[in-house]
Design a protein around this motif. Structure first.
Motif, PDB file in Angstrom:
ATOM      1  N   ALA A  42       0.821  -1.209   0.000  1.00  0.00           N
ATOM      2  CA  ALA A  42       0.000   0.000   0.000  1.00  0.00           C
ATOM      3  C   ALA A  42       0.858   1.264   0.000  1.00  0.00           C
ATOM      4  CB  ALA A  42      -0.942  -0.001   1.202  1.00  0.00           C
ATOM      5  N   VAL A  43       2.056   1.161   0.565  1.00  0.00           N
ATOM      6  CA  VAL A  43       2.976   2.311   0.578  1.00  0.00           C
ATOM      7  C   VAL A  43       3.220   2.814  -0.841  1.00  0.00           C
ATOM      8  CG1 VAL A  43       5.404   2.958   0.927  1.00  0.00           C
ATOM      9  CG2 VAL A  43       4.141   1.779   2.741  1.00  0.00           C
ATOM     10  N   PHE A  44       3.472   1.898  -1.761  1.00  0.00           N
ATOM     11  CA  PHE A  44       3.803   2.299  -3.127  1.00  0.00           C
ATOM     12  C   PHE A  44       2.581   2.872  -3.853  1.00  0.00           C
ATOM     13  CE2 PHE A  44       7.074  -0.616  -1.828  1.00  0.00           C
ATOM     14  CZ  PHE A  44       8.225   0.010  -2.266  1.00  0.00           C
ATOM     15  N   ALA A  45       1.394   2.376  -3.510  1.00  0.00           N
ATOM     16  CA  ALA A  45       0.181   2.968  -4.072  1.00  0.00           C
ATOM     17  C   ALA A  45      -0.016   4.381  -3.533  1.00  0.00           C
ATOM     18  CB  ALA A  45      -1.028   2.094  -3.743  1.00  0.00           C
ATOM     19  N   ALA A  46       0.234   4.578  -2.238  1.00  0.00           N
ATOM     20  CA  ALA A  46       0.101   5.908  -1.633  1.00  0.00           C
ATOM     21  C   ALA A  46       1.095   6.888  -2.250  1.00  0.00           C
ATOM     22  CB  ALA A  46       0.303   5.827  -0.120  1.00  0.00           C
ATOM     23  N   LEU A  47       2.307   6.429  -2.513  1.00  0.00           N
ATOM     24  CA  LEU A  47       3.292   7.293  -3.162  1.00  0.00           C
ATOM     25  C   LEU A  47       2.855   7.661  -4.573  1.00  0.00           C
ATOM     26  CD1 LEU A  47       6.592   5.542  -2.005  1.00  0.00           C
ATOM     27  CD2 LEU A  47       5.713   7.755  -1.237  1.00  0.00           C
ATOM     28  N   GLY A  48       2.127   6.737  -5.218  1.00  0.00           N
ATOM     29  CA  GLY A  48       1.650   7.000  -6.578  1.00  0.00           C
ATOM     30  C   GLY A  48       0.704   8.172  -6.663  1.00  0.00           C
ATOM     31  N   ILE A  49      -0.013   8.463  -5.559  1.00  0.00           N
ATOM     32  CA  ILE A  49      -0.912   9.626  -5.547  1.00  0.00           C
ATOM     33  C   ILE A  49      -0.369  10.717  -4.617  1.00  0.00           C
ATOM     34  CG2 ILE A  49      -2.988   8.359  -6.194  1.00  0.00           C
ATOM     35  CD1 ILE A  49      -3.756   8.300  -3.220  1.00  0.00           C
ATOM     36  N   ARG A  50       0.919  10.592  -4.268  1.00  0.00           N
ATOM     37  CA  ARG A  50       1.623  11.595  -3.462  1.00  0.00           C
ATOM     38  C   ARG A  50       1.047  11.761  -2.062  1.00  0.00           C
ATOM     39  NH1 ARG A  50       3.843  16.245  -7.602  1.00  0.00           N
ATOM     40  NH2 ARG A  50       4.701  14.781  -9.115  1.00  0.00           N
ATOM     41  N   ARG A  51       0.515  10.673  -1.508  1.00  0.00           N
ATOM     42  CA  ARG A  51       0.086  10.676  -0.113  1.00  0.00           C
ATOM     43  C   ARG A  51       1.271  10.248   0.740  1.00  0.00           C
ATOM     44  NH1 ARG A  51      -4.859  10.006   1.860  1.00  0.00           N
ATOM     45  NH2 ARG A  51      -3.699  10.185   3.835  1.00  0.00           N
ATOM     46  N   TYR A  52       2.245  11.134   0.848  1.00  0.00           N
ATOM     47  CA  TYR A  52       3.497  10.807   1.528  1.00  0.00           C
ATOM     48  C   TYR A  52       3.283  10.533   3.017  1.00  0.00           C
ATOM     49  CZ  TYR A  52       5.283  12.810  -2.809  1.00  0.00           C
ATOM     50  OH  TYR A  52       5.531  13.079  -4.134  1.00  0.00           O
ATOM     51  N   ASP A  53       2.334  11.230   3.623  1.00  0.00           N
ATOM     52  CA  ASP A  53       2.048  11.015   5.051  1.00  0.00           C
ATOM     53  C   ASP A  53       1.518   9.610   5.284  1.00  0.00           C
ATOM     54  OD1 ASP A  53      -0.208  11.627   3.546  1.00  0.00           O
ATOM     55  OD2 ASP A  53      -1.230  12.679   5.189  1.00  0.00           O
ATOM     56  N   HIS A  80      12.426  -1.747   3.024  1.00  0.00           N
ATOM     57  CA  HIS A  80      12.335  -1.247   1.650  1.00  0.00           C
ATOM     58  C   HIS A  80      11.245  -0.177   1.560  1.00  0.00           C
ATOM     59  CE1 HIS A  80      11.241  -2.245  -2.818  1.00  0.00           C
ATOM     60  NE2 HIS A  80      11.765  -1.047  -2.693  1.00  0.00           N
ATOM     61  N   ALA A  81      10.088  -0.487   2.121  1.00  0.00           N
ATOM     62  CA  ALA A  81       8.981   0.477   2.093  1.00  0.00           C
ATOM     63  C   ALA A  81       9.318   1.738   2.878  1.00  0.00           C
ATOM     64  CB  ALA A  81       7.713  -0.171   2.649  1.00  0.00           C
ATOM     65  N   VAL A  82       9.962   1.577   4.038  1.00  0.00           N
ATOM     66  CA  VAL A  82      10.340   2.739   4.849  1.00  0.00           C
ATOM     67  C   VAL A  82      11.335   3.620   4.100  1.00  0.00           C
ATOM     68  CG1 VAL A  82      11.564   3.485   6.936  1.00  0.00           C
ATOM     69  CG2 VAL A  82       9.864   1.664   7.074  1.00  0.00           C
ATOM     70  N   GLY A  83      12.340   2.987   3.493  1.00  0.00           N
ATOM     71  CA  GLY A  83      13.355   3.750   2.773  1.00  0.00           C
ATOM     72  C   GLY A  83      12.787   4.574   1.642  1.00  0.00           C
ATOM     73  N   VAL A  84      11.836   4.001   0.920  1.00  0.00           N
ATOM     74  CA  VAL A  84      11.208   4.732  -0.184  1.00  0.00           C
ATOM     75  C   VAL A  84      10.269   5.817   0.349  1.00  0.00           C
ATOM     76  CG1 VAL A  84       9.660   4.502  -2.161  1.00  0.00           C
ATOM     77  CG2 VAL A  84      11.425   2.788  -1.766  1.00  0.00           C
ATOM     78  N   ALA A  85       9.552   5.511   1.417  1.00  0.00           N
ATOM     79  CA  ALA A  85       8.564   6.460   1.950  1.00  0.00           C
ATOM     80  C   ALA A  85       9.209   7.666   2.619  1.00  0.00           C
ATOM     81  CB  ALA A  85       7.643   5.745   2.946  1.00  0.00           C
TER      82      ALA A  85
END
Length: 229
Positions: A42-53, A80-85
């Motif tokens: 879900a982290v990568f989906a959230a990043l896709g719509i710029r929901r960084y929080d 991995h998810a933390v590093g990208v987020a």
């Protein structure tokens, strides 16, 4: 586990899918993220719509759960998810730890994906030599796994390194239109939302494809993730 709507660029719907997966797992008392790391996905989906929080909150929650169980693969996926987020100066170190743990856990697909994100992160932080090395490592794993999707994605990233510097950066208008196209909107709908003509939208998208070394809209889903913001 990758939701079909994530692969098609429908990130808001993909987040809903992952949250629903988490709810089902909770009702079945499945709390070990190594079973299905739905928060990390879900982290990568959230990043896709710029929901960084949201991305960071999900990633950190996953890491806490993964460390409770102690599996190298589970912790590596969460790191991995933390590093990208995080998207800050700590990202490279976190992703390096993720890569090491995923290699230790023999998680080839996740290892390849973490190598890719480590490489592109290093490139964004101007460490091009090391970033290129990590991308080449990722490409070798993708080849060994016969993963055509990731072979293509990594090739795009390596080709962008060879592009002239003055063509690698999208303009603000191009970036806006590219993200709308990636989200699945038609050229006509994008024109309506941006108060432009359809022909102007087409012109901007052609420029985006050229700058990102891609052939069309389908490849925006993968190509935009490594574009500097």
């Amino acid at each position: 586990m990758t939701a079909p709507r994530f692969l098609s660029g429908q990130f808001r719907h993909a987040i809903d899918d992952y949250m629903a997966c988490g709810w089902v797992l909770d009702t079945c008392f499945v709390v070990n993220p190594a079973v299905i790391p739905w928060r990390s996905r879900a982290v990568f989906a959230a990043l896709g719509i710029r929901r960084y929080d949201l991305a960071l909150a999900l990633a950190e929650e996953e890491l806490i759960a993964a460390r409770t169980w102690g599996s190298p693969r589970g912790i590596g996926i969460a790191l991995h998810a933390v590093g990208v987020a995080r998207r800050d100066h700590t990202s490279v170190a976190v992703l390096e730890e993720a890569v090491a743990l995923l290699a230790q856990g023999h998680a080839r697909t996740e290892y390849m994906q973490a190598l890719y994100d480590l490489g592109t992160t290093q490139i964004r932080r101007q460490d091009v030599t090391e970033g290129r090395r990590r991308l080449v490592e990722a490409a070798m794993v993708a080849y060994e796994c016969r993963n055509g999707f990731w072979q293509e994605r990594i090739r795009f990233a390596l080709e962008r390194l060879q592009a002239p510097a003055n063509t690698s950066k999208l303009t603000r208008q191009e970036e806006k239109i590219a993200y709308l196209a990636r989200a699945g909107h038609s050229n006509r709908h994008i024109a309506h939302m941006t108060c432009l003509t359809v022909r102007t939208v087409e012109f901007h998208l052609s420029s985006v494809y050229r700058k990102l070394s891609i052939s069309g809209r389908r490849e925006l889903v993968t190509a935009l993730s490594s574009v500097p913001s």
